[in-house]
Structures are given as structure tokens and as C-alpha cells.
Design a protein around this motif. Structure first.
Motif, mmCIF file in Angstrom:
data_model
loop_
_atom_site.group_PDB
_atom_site.id
_atom_site.type_symbol
_atom_site.label_atom_id
_atom_site.label_comp_id
_atom_site.label_asym_id
_atom_site.label_seq_id
_atom_site.Cartn_x
_atom_site.Cartn_y
_atom_site.Cartn_z
ATOM 1 N N PHE A 1 11.852 -1.400 -7.644
ATOM 2 C CA PHE A 1 11.540 -1.527 -6.227
ATOM 3 C C PHE A 1 10.201 -0.877 -5.878
ATOM 4 C CE2 PHE A 1 16.260 -1.765 -5.685
ATOM 5 C CZ PHE A 1 16.287 -2.986 -5.047
ATOM 6 N N ARG A 2 9.745 0.037 -6.745
ATOM 7 C CA ARG A 2 8.653 0.917 -6.335
ATOM 8 C C ARG A 2 7.275 0.302 -6.481
ATOM 9 N NH1 ARG A 2 10.493 6.853 -8.623
ATOM 10 N NH2 ARG A 2 12.685 6.699 -8.007
ATOM 11 N N LYS A 3 7.219 -0.840 -7.147
ATOM 12 C CA LYS A 3 5.931 -1.421 -7.523
ATOM 13 C C LYS A 3 4.934 -1.447 -6.368
ATOM 14 C CE LYS A 3 4.111 -5.375 -10.012
ATOM 15 N NZ LYS A 3 4.380 -6.757 -10.435
ATOM 16 N N TYR A 4 5.366 -1.854 -5.197
ATOM 17 C CA TYR A 4 4.431 -1.987 -4.082
ATOM 18 C C TYR A 4 4.690 -0.951 -2.991
ATOM 19 C CZ TYR A 4 3.363 -6.476 -6.230
ATOM 20 O OH TYR A 4 2.986 -7.451 -7.100
ATOM 21 N N MET A 5 5.421 0.100 -3.311
ATOM 22 C CA MET A 5 5.730 1.084 -2.272
ATOM 23 C C MET A 5 4.630 2.134 -2.183
ATOM 24 S SD MET A 5 9.837 1.463 -2.606
ATOM 25 C CE MET A 5 10.070 2.525 -1.185
ATOM 26 N N THR A 6 4.037 2.214 -1.004
ATOM 27 C CA THR A 6 2.895 3.086 -0.758
ATOM 28 C C THR A 6 3.104 4.509 -1.294
ATOM 29 O OG1 THR A 6 2.742 1.868 1.311
ATOM 30 C CG2 THR A 6 1.316 3.787 1.069
ATOM 31 N N GLU A 7 4.273 5.087 -0.995
ATOM 32 C CA GLU A 7 4.455 6.503 -1.274
ATOM 33 C C GLU A 7 4.746 6.793 -2.739
ATOM 34 O OE1 GLU A 7 6.329 4.497 0.430
ATOM 35 O OE2 GLU A 7 8.466 4.992 0.372
ATOM 36 N N LEU B 1 -0.856 -7.724 9.051
ATOM 37 C CA LEU B 1 -0.037 -6.894 8.175
ATOM 38 C C LEU B 1 0.387 -7.711 6.955
ATOM 39 C CD1 LEU B 1 2.226 -5.224 10.873
ATOM 40 C CD2 LEU B 1 0.369 -4.142 9.604
ATOM 41 N N LEU B 2 0.183 -7.129 5.787
ATOM 42 C CA LEU B 2 0.544 -7.841 4.564
ATOM 43 C C LEU B 2 1.520 -7.011 3.740
ATOM 44 C CD1 LEU B 2 0.030 -10.089 2.371
ATOM 45 C CD2 LEU B 2 -1.621 -8.493 1.408
ATOM 46 N N ALA B 3 2.620 -7.625 3.358
ATOM 47 C CA ALA B 3 3.571 -6.947 2.482
ATOM 48 C C ALA B 3 3.709 -7.757 1.201
ATOM 49 C CB ALA B 3 4.923 -6.825 3.168
ATOM 50 N N ARG B 4 3.647 -7.071 0.066
ATOM 51 C CA ARG B 4 3.885 -7.767 -1.191
ATOM 52 C C ARG B 4 5.180 -7.262 -1.795
ATOM 53 N NH1 ARG B 4 -1.331 -6.193 -4.130
ATOM 54 N NH2 ARG B 4 -1.196 -4.550 -2.572
ATOM 55 N N PHE B 5 5.916 -8.126 -2.427
ATOM 56 C CA PHE B 5 7.096 -7.693 -3.161
ATOM 57 C C PHE B 5 7.419 -8.696 -4.255
ATOM 58 C CE2 PHE B 5 11.002 -9.649 -0.759
ATOM 59 C CZ PHE B 5 10.302 -10.818 -0.498
#
Lengths: 503, 261
Positions: free
Chosen positions: B253-259, B154-158
Motif C-alpha cells: 500500500f505504501r508505494k505512493y503514500m507521501t509519509e 489533485l492527482l492520486a496514483r495507486f
């Protein structure tokens, strides 16, 4: 591969239908319980709750909010899933719910599951399906995150209790505060059916606490505020509660419940279940605002009774959205009564955190909220004899009653004045909203400006200061001040016959 | 300031890491030069403005010194105050080192009550910085999105404003003990790595490693689609209010948010 794709399409369509029909339930909080993660499991919970996203209506998304099924034998007039509506009906299998929950959870989309359901065949059968799903999720999928589930009105007490061992929070929706309103709009439900499971959950939490210690559910803000107001320690208040809930006073009112059998930890449960405790995040309920003609005072009185007598953690308010064309439902030209809903939440906070009672906020003579002023300002203007309050000396609860001072800033004031004499500049830094507070406070005996302690004078200045500034969620593109006042006049007509909440 | 009048200010330039700043605090304190003449800075990459009539000291990070500072604060002040001071040191604010340094003299004489003294400008600055850090960290506990890569990683970017890796990683470690995951701070080019049932560790990430991270599976795409669908349907049309959505979930905040894509 093609088969999987087909299956996923099926799941997609079900998700669309069953989340669409669940969206009118407002509660989406994931708060109330702190639970650490554990090896082999997935998940933990945070007492403060965590919001994972915000939808286009500005509401928080914290839980995967779905119905197990939208098939329903009931015909509640306000509900999109009522039996007389011609809509596509479908159900999730327990496995599907578990897959969605755990896959969404590990991508950090959600904090957990909010499982509600239409009543399929019978309340008991529905409750059994819910339990089956939750058990699968907890025991086979090792899901340790947050679960909020509904208790179905009319379901057997033992089933409600069983669900409580797998859920973190449970709720039974009251929906309408008067018995008459229920009769008219939800002909298959009644007060008793709703309050019985509520009482069952409350008893379970209490007894669970006694048997298992504090993992049997913490107390809500209302309880703690009342405790502080009466100057009792947690232990004293708990002992007093035990007498109230299980002593003589109780016996008169709950014979129906005693018949359902006492509460015991079922022997089939595993240790991990017992460790989690019984409904550790407490219970909540929801009330629809504006579908029936009761006054705000009636609603708030019922809410206060719910907090006091059923130990609810939260009451949620849902501005009525007219999803069905029905002669029994009001037509609201201004859209859902959002301002009224907002005032309800403000008053709710006053009950739970500020130590106000419903009779202080509203009265029989003035039974509805002021459109222009929030309930606390409104109260302060009616009680000018208690002001101005001296910042250096007033106790915590006196400070709380000043418009512009909330629990956080009141706590900071009490803390900061131990070290220094506070002036108005300091108050601003501590988070006090001076433009509202300045009419009601003195620092070292002085007011900020020479002002009059006079109702009309203060109202005029308060409204000037906030002209056109309503909270963001009331000022969407579609929402204007005009629409609000239109509705608010409509809502006052024809007050229903309110009766006290008892069972 | 006139030449020759009184003492010169002394400025300690610290590396912008916990260890760097704590070492700076140790060395500045150890110099016994007089607190009001001492300032700590964390120079930005391009080099900040120099101040006239000051002597500059470059702080060489030293793990031992840093640990001593933390230990002393824990013991002589309190756990909670120590947490607040460390929280402030993750702040994006370049004045953080100086503020934390100047809270310490008061902390050692007042003990755990020091943070109640909010009328003191340094205490207030530290209070605000820590609050800002904790608030942003709390938001990311919800707003972070993991994408499943090949082999189930699992990879999360922020790209947080404050340096949050060390604050958010323990939360996810506790939440997903059975997962292999990476949380990647794209603006600081650092990541937290968590291997199943092990403790996480932090390290920098090179450009090449960065580019490898776009191998999502087809199963991943299905769940992303379902999540987007859910977010769309769960909104009540009659209550639409984009302005409120924007204030609760600001664009950065939305830059990497899927939805949101």
C-alpha cells in the motif's frame, strides 16, 4: 515568497509542538456518522470510519490530532502539558487550524480534525476558542468532514452545548476511575466537573433526536446489544429511555443540571448546522490504565456504568506512559502496561457486542484479568456447565459466548444453517476459530475430537495451541512475555477505595 | 475425459471488463447448453492454458446484453445480491466470471437469500472475492494520497490488486465536489477524471500523459513536509511497534503514500 516561507516554518514548529503534546490521547476514530457531501462544501463522513495511515507505534491515524494550545493552568501529574513543566508553550490561531485541516483533508491525509486543548486562562475561555475555531472551519472554510472535539471540564454548559452543534463527536476524558485517584493525580479536576459536561452532551443528543429526528445521534453498540437481549424494538427502547432519562427517576439525581437551563436549538444556527445535528457521532471518553492502583474489576464496573447511564459510544483505554518524573506516579519497569490495556479492550468488546456484564467477566474475588487467557475464554472455562453448545440449534447470543465465535461468524452461522446442516469444515469456512471453539461446540451432536470438558485439560490445550502467540501489537521488538508478567504482578498491589459511579 | 463420452465443455472467453463478463454471462445463458458444461474465463494478456476437449467461444462485449443481465438480477434477485456479484467482478481472481455465472441459477430460484448459502462453493467464492475487493477499496479510501499539481489539480496514483477505480471514484466525487482531481491506476494505465461539479469518467492513459504528471507546486512540498512531520511526532516512542504498523499498513500500500518516503 520569503515571508510565506517564514510563516510556514512557524506553522511547522507549532504543528510539531502541538501534535506532540496531543499524542497521548488515544481516540482517533472517525466513525459513527454517515453524511453525504454537498455542493460548495468539502467533505463527507462514513459511519464505519476510515483509517488514513498508521504511525510507528501501530496506532491508526485518522484525524489531525492537535491541541489548540499547550498552555495550561492545571497541573495534572500524568500530563506532559501540566503547568509545572518547563516546556515551550504555543497556540494555533483558528485560521491556522482551518488551513491545516482543509489542506490535509483535500490531499486525503486525514478524515477530519481532532481538536483538544490545554486550559488557557479558564475553562470557559478555552471552550470559546474551540467554538470559534470550529465555527470558522464549518462556516467559512465549508468543511463538512469529521470533527471530534473535547469538552473542557468546568466549562459553562451552554458553551459545551454550542460546540456540540459543530462537532460530530465530543469527549470528556474521565482519565482516572476513582475519585481518590483524581484527587491525587489531577488536583484541579473532580468527578462533578467531568460528569456534568458528559451529561450535558447526553441530554443534548437525546433532545436533539426528539426535535430533529435521527440526525440527533445514533445509538451505540452497547445500547443495541442490550436492546436485542431484552427483545425490544428500537422504538420501545427509545421510549423506555425517555422515561428513564427525563422522567421521575432522573429528577433526584440531576438538579444541578436543571439549574443550568433546558436544551433548545439556538436560533443563531444556520440550517446546515441543524441538518448535521447535535454531536451525531455520539460521545466517548478515555481512561488511563495503570497510573493508579485500582483493579480491573473496578475499571470495568465504571465503564459499564458509563455505557449504561451516559450512553457513551466508546470508552478508550490508554496504557499509562510515564512522561513526567513525579513521586505520585508509578514506575513501570516493563514499559506501558500494554497487555492490560489489550485485555481492557477485549472486555470492552464483550460488554458492547456480546452482551456480557462486568460481573460476569470479573468478580470481587478475582478482580484482575487472566494474563494468559482472554476474558471470554476465561469466562467460558468458569462456566463449563453451559457447554457444549449445539451449532444447529443455539441462538445468536449463545453462539456468541463460545470462544472462537464472534459477531460476524455467529451471524453467518445463523444465516447458513437455514440452508444446510453445518459441519466443522463449514464452520471453518464461516470464520470460526476452531482451535479454540472445538472444546465448546457440537455439530449435529458430535464433537470434533473426543475431548474432556474439564478446565485444566482445556487450558493446557488452549495454551499449547497458542504458545508464544500473543496479538501482534503486544509482540513488538521491544516487548517480551517476561516484561508483561512482571508488570501484571506490580499492578495488583494496593487496590484503591473504589466507589460507584454516580452524580 | 474419454472421447465421445457425453457433452463437451464449452468455454466462453470474456474481455476483463464488467461489460465483457456480463455479455459473456448473457451469451452463455442464452445458449441453453446446460450450466454444468459451461465455464467462463477471462484470459490473461499472455493467453492462458487451453483445456482439452472443450469448445471455445470468444465473447464480443455488448453493452445492451450487459445491461440486461444487471437489470434482470436487480429485478428477480435483489439489489444487494446484484451489488455483491458486481463487486466480485472487479476482483483480481481469474475465476470470477465462472463463479458469478454459477451463482445465478441458485439466485434465480432462492432470491435474495442466496448469499446466505455459504456452503455452496460458488457462493463462497463470490462472497470471498467481493469481500476482498470491498476490503481493498476501503483501505484505499484512506491510503490514497493526492498531490496538488499546477493549476490546483489533485492527482492520486495507486496500484491496487483488484480493479478499484469504479468503486473508489464515487467516494471522492462525493467528498470533493469542488475539486478537479484525477485518480490514476498505474498498473492498469487507467484513470478516473473528475472535473469540478461534473460527474467523473474513466479512460485509459497513454505513456506521454503519464509523464506529464510530475509538476507539483512548492506549496505542495510544504504541506507534504508538514504531513510527514505530523506522522512522525504523533507516534508514542514508548509504544513503538513496527511489526504492528506493518501488519496494518502492508508495504504494497505504501508505494505512493507521501509519509512513507
Amino acid at each position: 515568497m520569503a515571508v510565506v516561507y517564514q510563516e510556514n516554518m512557524g506553522l511547522m514548529e507549532k504543528l510539531r509542538i502541538l501534535s506532540d503534546s496531543a499524542k497521548y490521547d488515544v481516540a482517533c476514530t472517525s466513525s459513527g456518522v454517515d453524511r453525504k457531501g454537498a455542493a460548495l462544501n468539502m467533505g463527507n463522513t462514513a459511519a464505519c470510519g476510515i483509517c488514513h495511515s498508521f504511525s510507528a507505534d501501530g496506532r491508526c491515524i485518522s484525524l489531525l490530532k492537535i491541541l489548540l494550545t499547550n498552555e495550561c493552568i492545571y497541573d495534572c501529574k500524568y500530563c506532559i502539558n501540566r503547568s509545572s513543566n518547563d516546556i515551550i508553550r504555543t497556540s494555533f490561531t483558528p485560521e491556522e487550524v482551518c488551513t491545516l485541516t482543509s489542506e490535509f483533508y483535500r490531499r486525503n491525509y486525514i478524515e477530519g480534525l481532532f481538536l483538544s486543548s490545554g486550559v488557557q486562562h479558564s475553562p470557559d475561555r478555552t471552550m470559546e476558542q474551540i467554538i470559534k475555531t470550529l465555527r470558522l472551519l464549518r462556516e467559512t472554510y465549508h468543511f463538512n468532514g469529521y470533527i471530534h472535539c473535547k469538552a473542557i471540564p468546568g466549562a459553562d454548559g451552554n458553551l459545551v452545548e454550542m460546540a456540540g452543534w459543530y462537532a460530530d463527536r465530543m469527549s470528556v476524558n474521565l482519565e482516572l476511575v476513582t475519585a481518590e485517584g483524581l484527587k491525587r493525580l489531577a488536583p484541579h479536576k473532580n468527578r462533578k466537573n467531568i460528569l456534568l459536561p458528559m451529561r450535558k452532551i447526553q441530554d443534548g443528543i437525546e433532545e436533539g433526536r426528539q426535535m430533529l429526528g435521527f440526525c440527533g445521534g445514533s445509538k451505540g453498540a452497547y445500547w443495541h446489544t442490550q436492546r436485542r437481549l431484552s427483545g425490544k424494538t428500537e422504538k420501545e427502547k427509545l421510549e423506555e429511555d425517555t422515561v428513564r432519562l427525563f422522567g421521575k427517576e432522573r429528577e433526584k439525581t440531576s438538579d444541578a443540571l436543571d439549574a443550568a437551563g433546558g436544551f433548545k436549538v439556538p436560533s443563531v444556527l444556520s440550517d446546515s448546522v441543524k441538518q448535521r445535528g447535535f454531536v451525531p457521532a455520539g460521545q466517548s471518553t478515555q481512561i488511563i490504565i495503570g497510573a493508579t492502583p485500582e483493579t480491573d474489576f473496578e475499571v470495568m464496573s465504571v465503564v459499564e456504568a458509563l455505557y449504561r447511564r451516559f450512553d457513551l459510544k466508546r470508552v478508550f483505554y490508554s496504557a499509562f506512559v510515564r512522561v513526567n518524573d513525579d513521586a505520585n506516579l508509578p514506575v513501570l519497569p516493563g514499559g506501558p502496561p500494554l497487555l492490560r490495556e489489550h485485555r481492557m479492550y477485549q472486555a470492552d468488546w464483550l460488554l458492547r457486542y456480546y452482551g456480557f456484564s462486568a460481573e460476569e467477566i470479573l468478580t470481587k474475588e478475582r478482580p484482575n484479568f487472566n494474563v494468559l487467557l482472554d476474558p471470554k475464554c476465561n469466562w467460558a472455562l468458569g462456566h463449563l456447565e453451559m457447554f457444549p453448545v449445539e451449532i444447529g440449534r443455539a441462538d445468536y447470543f449463545q453462539l456468541l459466548r463460545v470462544p472462537g465465535i464472534g459477531p460476524k461468524s455467529a451471524r453467518r452461522i445463523v444465516e447458513a444453517r437455514k440452508n444446510a446442516v453445518l459441519g466443522f469444515d463449514d464452520l471453518k469456512k464461516l470464520g470460526v476459530v476452531l482451535k479454540r471453539a472445538l472444546y465448546f461446540i457440537t455439530c449435529s451432536g458430535q464433537m470434533l475430537y473426543p475431548t474432556k470438558l474439564e478446565e485444566d485439560y482445556i487450558v493446557r490445550h488452549l495454551l499449547d495451541a497458542s504458545s508464544g502467540k500473543f496479538p501482534a501489537h503486544l509482540c513488538g521488538e521491544k516487548f517480551t512475555y517476561r516484561q508483561m508478567s512482571l508488570f501484571d504482578v506490580g499492578g495488583i498491589l494496593d487496590p484503591g477505595t473504589g466507589e460507584g459511579l454516580c452524580c | 475425459m474419454l472421447l465421445g463420452q457425453g457433452k463437451q465443455n464449452r468455454i466462453y472467453e470474456c474481455e476483463d471488463t464488467l461489460e465483457g463478463i456480463l455479455s459473456g454471462i448473457y451469451q452463455a445463458w442464452d445458449a441453453v447448453y446446460g450450466h454444468e458444461y459451461i465455464h467462463l474465463t477471462v484470459p490473461s494478456a499472455g493467453g492462458g492454458d487451453m483445456v482439452l476437449f472443450s469448445e471455445y467461444h470468444t465473447v464480443i462485449p455488448d453493452a445492451k446484453q450487459a445491461n440486461k443481465v444487471v437489470k434482470t438480477i436487480r429485478k428477480k434477485v435483489s439489489e444487494e445480491v446484484c451489488e455483491i456479484l458486481l463487486g466480485a467482478l472487479y476482483s483480481k481472481n481469474p475465476d470470477k466470471a465462472d463463479a458469478v455465472y454459477h451463482v445465478l441459477p441458485g439466485a434465480f430460484c432462492m432470491g435474495s437469500r442466496v448469499m446466505g448459502n455459504l456452503t455452496d462453493p460458488y457462493v463462497r467464492a463470490v462472497f470471498e472475492m467481493n469481500r476482498n475487493v470491498q476490503h481493498e477499496a476501503h483501505e484505499y479510501l484512506g491510503f490514497l494520497r493526492f498531490e496538488e499539481q499546477e493549476e490546483g489539480i489533485l492527482l492520486a496514483r495507486f496500484a491496487p490488486k483488484n480493479d478499484l477505480l469504479e468503486i473508489v471514484a464515487p467516494h471522492f466525487e462525493d467528498r470533493f465536489p469542488e475539486e478537479n482531481f484525477i485518480i490514476y491506476d498505474t498498473s492498469r494505465k487507467r484513470a478516473a477524471f473528475h472535473q469540478k461539479n461534473h460527474e467523473f469518467f474513466l479512460r485509459g492513459l497513454s505513456e506521454e500523459e503519464d509523464k506529464q504528471f510530475f509538476q507539483v507546486t512548492s506549496k505542495e512540498m510544504d504541506f507534504q513536509k508538514m504531513w510527514k512531520l505530523f506522522v512522525e511526532t504523533i507516534a508514542v516512542e514508548d509504544r513503538e511497534n513496527k511489526k504492528l504498523q506493518r501488519s496494518l499498513l502492508p508495504y504494497h500500500f505504501r508505494k505512493y503514500m507521501t509519509e512513507m518516503h
